[in-house]
Design a protein around this motif. Structure first.
Motif, PDB file in Angstrom:
ATOM      1  N   TRP A 145       0.845  -1.192   0.000  1.00  0.00           N
ATOM      2  CA  TRP A 145       0.000   0.000   0.000  1.00  0.00           C
ATOM      3  C   TRP A 145       0.878   1.238   0.000  1.00  0.00           C
ATOM      4  N   ALA A 146       0.298   2.338  -0.423  1.00  0.00           N
ATOM      5  CA  ALA A 146       1.059   3.566  -0.623  1.00  0.00           C
ATOM      6  C   ALA A 146       0.379   4.709   0.118  1.00  0.00           C
ATOM      7  N   ASN A 147       1.150   5.722   0.455  1.00  0.00           N
ATOM      8  CA  ASN A 147       0.582   6.829   1.207  1.00  0.00           C
ATOM      9  C   ASN A 147       1.225   8.137   0.786  1.00  0.00           C
ATOM     10  N   THR A 148       0.498   9.203   0.962  1.00  0.00           N
ATOM     11  CA  THR A 148       0.992  10.525   0.613  1.00  0.00           C
ATOM     12  C   THR A 148       0.221  11.554   1.425  1.00  0.00           C
ATOM     13  N   GLN A 149       0.704  12.777   1.425  1.00  0.00           N
ATOM     14  CA  GLN A 149       0.004  13.843   2.125  1.00  0.00           C
ATOM     15  C   GLN A 149      -0.720  14.753   1.133  1.00  0.00           C
ATOM     16  N   PHE A 177       6.099  10.566   0.417  1.00  0.00           N
ATOM     17  CA  PHE A 177       5.653   9.205   0.132  1.00  0.00           C
ATOM     18  C   PHE A 177       5.819   8.340   1.376  1.00  0.00           C
ATOM     19  N   GLY A 178       4.822   7.519   1.624  1.00  0.00           N
ATOM     20  CA  GLY A 178       4.889   6.539   2.701  1.00  0.00           C
ATOM     21  C   GLY A 178       4.224   5.259   2.250  1.00  0.00           C
ATOM     22  N   GLY A 179       3.922   4.392   3.195  1.00  0.00           N
ATOM     23  CA  GLY A 179       3.262   3.142   2.848  1.00  0.00           C
ATOM     24  C   GLY A 179       4.053   1.948   3.309  1.00  0.00           C
ATOM     25  N   ILE A 180       3.836   0.810   2.661  1.00  0.00           N
ATOM     26  CA  ILE A 180       4.495  -0.436   3.039  1.00  0.00           C
ATOM     27  C   ILE A 180       4.832  -1.233   1.775  1.00  0.00           C
ATOM     28  N   GLU A 181       6.054  -1.764   1.749  1.00  0.00           N
ATOM     29  CA  GLU A 181       6.478  -2.712   0.722  1.00  0.00           C
ATOM     30  C   GLU A 181       6.591  -4.087   1.377  1.00  0.00           C
ATOM     31  N   LEU A 182       6.401  -5.142   0.615  1.00  0.00           N
ATOM     32  CA  LEU A 182       6.506  -6.498   1.144  1.00  0.00           C
ATOM     33  C   LEU A 182       7.796  -7.143   0.647  1.00  0.00           C
ATOM     34  N   THR A 206      -9.018  -0.304   6.093  1.00  0.00           N
ATOM     35  CA  THR A 206      -8.065   0.397   6.955  1.00  0.00           C
ATOM     36  C   THR A 206      -7.900   1.875   6.616  1.00  0.00           C
ATOM     37  N   GLY A 207      -8.299   2.272   5.402  1.00  0.00           N
ATOM     38  CA  GLY A 207      -8.084   3.648   4.970  1.00  0.00           C
ATOM     39  C   GLY A 207      -6.728   3.876   4.345  1.00  0.00           C
ATOM     40  N   ASN A 208      -5.883   2.829   4.281  1.00  0.00           N
ATOM     41  CA  ASN A 208      -4.554   2.970   3.685  1.00  0.00           C
ATOM     42  C   ASN A 208      -4.650   2.815   2.172  1.00  0.00           C
ATOM     43  N   PRO A 209      -4.199   3.806   1.404  1.00  0.00           N
ATOM     44  CA  PRO A 209      -4.383   3.784  -0.055  1.00  0.00           C
ATOM     45  C   PRO A 209      -3.640   2.635  -0.735  1.00  0.00           C
ATOM     46  N   ALA A 210      -4.188   2.187  -1.836  1.00  0.00           N
ATOM     47  CA  ALA A 210      -3.609   1.087  -2.603  1.00  0.00           C
ATOM     48  C   ALA A 210      -2.400   1.554  -3.405  1.00  0.00           C
ATOM     49  N   SER A 211      -1.571   0.587  -3.798  1.00  0.00           N
ATOM     50  CA  SER A 211      -0.481   0.891  -4.726  1.00  0.00           C
ATOM     51  C   SER A 211      -0.894   0.626  -6.168  1.00  0.00           C
ATOM     52  N   ARG A 212      -1.996  -0.112  -6.368  1.00  0.00           N
ATOM     53  CA  ARG A 212      -2.511  -0.364  -7.719  1.00  0.00           C
ATOM     54  C   ARG A 212      -3.386   0.814  -8.157  1.00  0.00           C
ATOM     55  N   ALA A 213      -3.040   1.412  -9.287  1.00  0.00           N
ATOM     56  CA  ALA A 213      -3.757   2.600  -9.760  1.00  0.00           C
ATOM     57  C   ALA A 213      -5.222   2.311 -10.054  1.00  0.00           C
ATOM     58  N   ALA A 214      -5.530   1.106 -10.535  1.00  0.00           N
ATOM     59  CA  ALA A 214      -6.903   0.781 -10.907  1.00  0.00           C
ATOM     60  C   ALA A 214      -7.856   0.840  -9.730  1.00  0.00           C
ATOM     61  N   VAL A 215      -7.348   0.611  -8.531  1.00  0.00           N
ATOM     62  CA  VAL A 215      -8.210   0.615  -7.343  1.00  0.00           C
ATOM     63  C   VAL A 215      -8.881   1.973  -7.175  1.00  0.00           C
TER      64      VAL A 215
END
Length: 433
Positions: A150-154, A315-320, A352-361
């Motif tokens: 998932w990806a995050n931004t302000q 940029f924030g978020g989580i990578e696996l 959770t409210g955490n944005p997706a990393s897939r653009a289509a979402v």
């Protein structure tokens, strides 16, 4: 965070506890168990809470008995998450299979050889339809070393009535100077993060990048060869802006103690609410808190530092990532493929409210209904700039926080220079933090 060469400090202690950390092996006819170390999210550790634990349960069931994913929750703070993981990784603990990684530790872990490169058969799936910020965060030295999760931004959140009263046109990009002037003209506040913690480094980095610079100019260099871009026109421009904000009278009385929660609380105060820099989670939080002026709240992408330069949102978020000591890397990647499907990213974002990393979402009707700012989030994630990508990020961030705090004391001529001097002394082993 500490930089990579200091990881060996943990090895002796980690070696003492490593035997107790190894995962139980699966016997004949038994299901293989994968252990996924997750960061805390609003879904908690419950398999029905909407978070990573639920995705683990769903992918375990979908595997048809091929594997089962067990979750272990990491501490709340990113620095503590990094420390717990690196103790295990340095000890070559095979009981860690999948890891939820803060983007800033990806270079450190990859450089140390703790991450398995993404196998060829998964690369297309893990890179197609991803926002640019997530792609950048998952690579190191030209290799895909993690999967975007998932990806995050302000965003810049604002009161429509305040912007209108100030005559601030929000139909296009705005600058920080314009936002400051609008807040001063209306007697309202700008809520942002400037406490001495990671969120302040996030802010400083965004300002330097938005001014056209970069805190590190030679990504991936050895510690002593690192070239910094703080004592430059871009670094000085960032310092000038922080100094202006601190002295503007529009940031509240406690700027140096402001984190994301404090900023949200300030923005929810109807008497002073004007503008706020914060992550997308605040929208659901404000709705949950029954903020009375929800209809007056709007959003746009990150402010510009200079009118003629594009902004560089955080940029924030989580990578696996997969542990190089895992005895089940193939199954781990297969599980990650399940965890990061479009359907699962949609469910995770809604839960959770955490944005997706897939653009289509972001084009999904349910997502757009729950997140009316979906387009702004996606645009921001595609324009987002990483924090300094280096195996020594922890020391870099700590040194920046020390020399740029408190914001009221930031001086454009002195602070960038002193920050550069301290960072380079630390990287060369001539000073300790």
């Amino acid at each position: 965070m500490k930089f990579k060469s200091k990881a060996v400090v943990f090895m002796a202690a980690a070696a003492l506890i490593a035997p107790g950390l190894a995962a139980c092996s699966s016997g004949p006819g038994q299901q293989t168990t994968l252990t996924w170390f997750i960061n805390p999210d609003s879904g908690g550790a419950s398999p029905t809470g909407g978070g990573q634990a639920q995705l683990a349960a769903e992918c375990s069931a979908a595997s048809g008995g091929e594997y089962s994913i067990r979750v272990e929750q990491l501490p709340n703070e990113a620095s503590d998450q990094r420390q717990q993981l690196i103790r295990r990784l340095a000890a070559h603990d095979s009981g860690v299979d999948i890891m939820s990684l803060d983007p800033v530790v990806v270079p450190e872990f990859a450089e140390a050889g703790y991450l398995v490169d993404v196998p060829e058969q998964y690369r297309q799936d893990f890179t197609a339809d991803r926002v640019q910020g997530a792609l950048d965060a998952s690579h190191w030295k030209g290799k895909l070393v993690a999967a975007p999760f998932w990806a995050n931004t302000q965003l810049l959140w604002y009161r429509k009535s305040v912007a209108e009263k100030a005559g601030l046109d929000m139909s296009g990009p705005v600058t920080f100077d314009q936002v400051i002037a609008a807040a001063q003209a209306t007697g309202k506040d700008i809520a942002l993060q400037a406490k001495r913690y990671e969120g302040y480094t996030v802010f400083i980095n965004a300002l330097v990048a938005s001014a056209g610079g970069s805190i590190i100019e030679n990504e991936g260099a050895a510690a002593a060869d690192t070239q910094l871009g703080l004592d430059t026109p871009a670094g000085k421009r960032a310092a000038t802006l922080i100094s202006s904000l601190a002295r503007s009278g529009a940031v509240g009385p406690a700027l140096s103690s402001m984190n994301e929660t404090n900023a949200l609380n300030m923005f929810q105060d109807e008497s002073t609410s004007g503008f706020m820099l914060n992550w997308p989670y605040v929208y659901a939080a404000m709705k949950g808190n029954d903020v009375p002026f929800m209809d007056d709240i709007a959003w746009t992408t990150y402010p510009r530092v200079d009118a003629d330069k594009q902004s560089a949102p955080p940029f924030g978020g989580i990578e696996l990532g997969v542990n190089s000591a895992s005895q089940k890397p193939d199954l781990a990647w297969k599980a990650i493929q399940c965890i990061t499907t479009e359907d699962h990213q949609k469910a995770y974002m809604m839960g959770t409210g955490n944005p997706a990393s897939r653009a289509a979402v972001f084009e999904n009707a349910e997502i757009r209904e729950q997140f009316p700012m979906a387009d702004a989030i996606k645009d921001s994630l595609n324009a987002a700039v990483q924090r300094p990508r280096t195996a020594y990020y922890g020391d870099l961030s700590t040194a920046i926080q020390r020399t740029w705090s408190p914001p009221e004391a930031v001086d454009p001529e002195r602070t960038p220079r002193e920050s550069t001097e301290l960072i380079m002394k630390v990287l060369k082993g001539e000073a300790l933090l």
